[in-house]
Design an enzyme around this catalytic site. Structure first.
Site: not given
Length: 511
Positions: A141, A168, A228-229, A232-233, A274
């Site tokens: 990233n 994901i 995380c990235s 929100w996951d 999602r």
């Protein structure tokens, strides 16, 4: 002739009842319940981040200009904010998105000051940054202008841990494989295909990460920052599971609704994408469903720690894509408010509350008879086994030294492996001859026996939870109560202590 009577209720009168379901969460009220100290203050989220709740809790020593500048250095403007606080130890959990250092190593003094002031609010002045990704993914990233915190040169006195949870897309491929396996249960290689789907492996990695966060907050007295990235996951999974382990309020019937409203809906989990919106099919991923599966795994180890049962989790999972309610529509609370979902749709919580309207002894969601909120942190007190399985009483590996789980059940004495070999060999032979090995392969069980040193056999007589043992690892297999009485009573009589033998005598006389 049939006469139909209709009762019309206005939306204004429905809001005053308990079955409205849309006014469950108030961030200020929830933070007051957690007794947040005066070192934190609440600022209004007017235009700082559109996917965050209306009220944000940040260190009080920082002005609002610094907070806005910090948000610009984070992905999607999702700056570090407090989402849970431990008033007894003055520690807590913060969540955010990844920073934007890029390949050139850019930095933000204001972002570093927010992390520093959050660290100083803790008595131990220790802050651990939990990156849900792997080190390789975080490095990749950086080539896209993002990355992770540099704890060597910039974020001093902070510790960075990578939890190595898949993204994901890997979860979507895993659930697709699992669906194919479940659609063909008659396959002779069903268990191997189940393992190849890696669904249980992914659930185990999420549980391991949440357990690590809970241990650092509860035992080490450190502040935890999770991202995380985009935050929100995997961040929602880790933050909500860690709070579920730490706070007994979130394991109640009402508290679990507050947890989902706060960590998933208010903090902007992208439910529309999602859950498989046709325009965003490549972003479909079972993130929230995996969260429910992880709760079920914890529930199998600590059933008395939850006020609700697995039927409640199944009802929520069934209504994710049912289209009956507006609870999981759109990607953020701002989008839901702009679409007037409170006026045009019904909340799922109102339906579940109406289904739970009978007395507690007859309600389908609750387990009031055995619910026990003590202790506060089940993972830190008893030890959470993060090996996931589809069986009710699977074998699991313990990450830490396990303490006694209950006071009413006796403890099995740990025995060496070579003591266990001969009795278990006889047991396997008899069980195979009597056709009691319906779900397990004898060779697999033999390998397990050679590795583990404590015997725990579920059943009406020997239903010892794995965390009630003192050994390092636990071997468990399913046998009937009659077989246990005939075969295992002599074995456990020889290997057990005085408490175990007294318990066996009580079971024999009772049965």
């Amino acid at each position: 002739m049939c006469v139909y009577l209709y009762l019309y209720t206005t939306r204004q009168s429905l809001q005053s009842t308990k079955l409205y379901g849309w006014n469950l969460l108030n961030m200020k009220t929830e933070m007051e319940r957690q007794k947040v100290s005066g070192k934190w203050w609440c600022i209004a989220n007017s235009d700082i981040c559109e996917t965050y709740p209306d009220s944000l809790y940040v260190p009080k020593s920082l002005p609002e200009e610094v907070i806005r500048s910090c948000a610009e250095f984070r992905s999607r403007d999702r700056l570090p904010v407090l989402c849970w606080y431990n008033a007894k130890k003055h520690t807590g959990i913060l969540r955010c998105a990844q920073p934007l250092p890029g390949a050139t190593g850019k930095f933000s003094v204001h972002d570093e000051s927010v992390i520093k002031e959050a660290r100083l609010t803790c008595p131990s002045e220790e802050l651990v940054i939990f990156d849900a990704r792997s080190r390789v993914a975080a490095g990749g990233n950086m080539l896209k202008g993002k990355g992770t915190e540099d704890t060597v040169n910039r974020y001093k006195l902070c510790k960075l841990l990578f939890l190595d949870i898949a993204n994901i897309h890997a979860m979507r491929e895993s659930i697709d494989k699992l669906h194919k396996v479940c659609c063909n249960p008659s396959n002779t290689h069903w268990l191997s295909q189940l393992e190849s789907s890696q669904w249980l492996k992914h659930c185990s990695s999420v549980l391991r990460g949440a357990y690590t966060v809970a241990r650092h907050v509860e035992d080490h007295g450190a502040m935890a920052l999770i991202h995380c990235s985009d935050g929100w996951d995997r961040t929602s999974q880790l933050s909500s599971l860690a709070q579920l382990l730490l706070d007994p309020f979130y394991r109640t019937y009402h508290g679990f609704k507050i947890l989902v409203e706060k960590e998933w809906l208010a903090f902007g989990h992208k439910f529309e994408h999602r859950l498989g919106h046709p325009l965003h099919s490549q972003e479909r991923s079972p993130v929230f469903l995996q969260f429910l599966d992880c709760i079920w795994q914890v529930m199998q180890q600590f059933p008395a720690a939850f006020e609700f049962n697995e039927q409640y989790l199944l009802a929520i999972a069934n209504h994710l894509n049912s289209g009956w309610f507006g609870t999981f529509l759109y990607n953020s609370n701002q989008e839901r408010l702009s679409q007037d979902l409170r006026l045009t749709t019904v909340s799922m919580w109102a339906y579940l509350d109406a289904s739970n309207s009978p007395p507690p002894t007859q309600a389908m969601w609750r387990l009031v008879s055995c619910y026990d909120p003590r202790p506060a942190c089940v993972a830190c007190t008893y030890g959470l086994r993060t090996y996931c399985s589809t069986m009710t009483r699977p074998w699991r590996l313990s990450l830490t030294s396990v303490k006694e789980r209950t006071r009413s059940r006796p403890r099995l004495t740990p025995i060496p492996v070579w003591w266990c070999g001969f009795p278990m060999t006889v047991l396997l032979f008899v069980m195979t001859a009597t056709k009691h090995l319906q779900h397990y392969d004898a060779s697999i069980i033999a390998v397990r026996v050679a590795k583990y040193s404590v015997v725990s056999v579920p059943g009406s007589v020997f239903d010892y939870p794995a965390s009630a043992t003192t050994g390092r690892n636990v071997f468990a297999t399913l046998v009937s109560a009659s077989t246990a009485k005939m075969i295992l009573i002599p074995v456990l009589w020889l290997l057990g202590d005085l408490t175990t033998r007294c318990s066996l005598l009580d079971d024999i006389t009772a049965g």
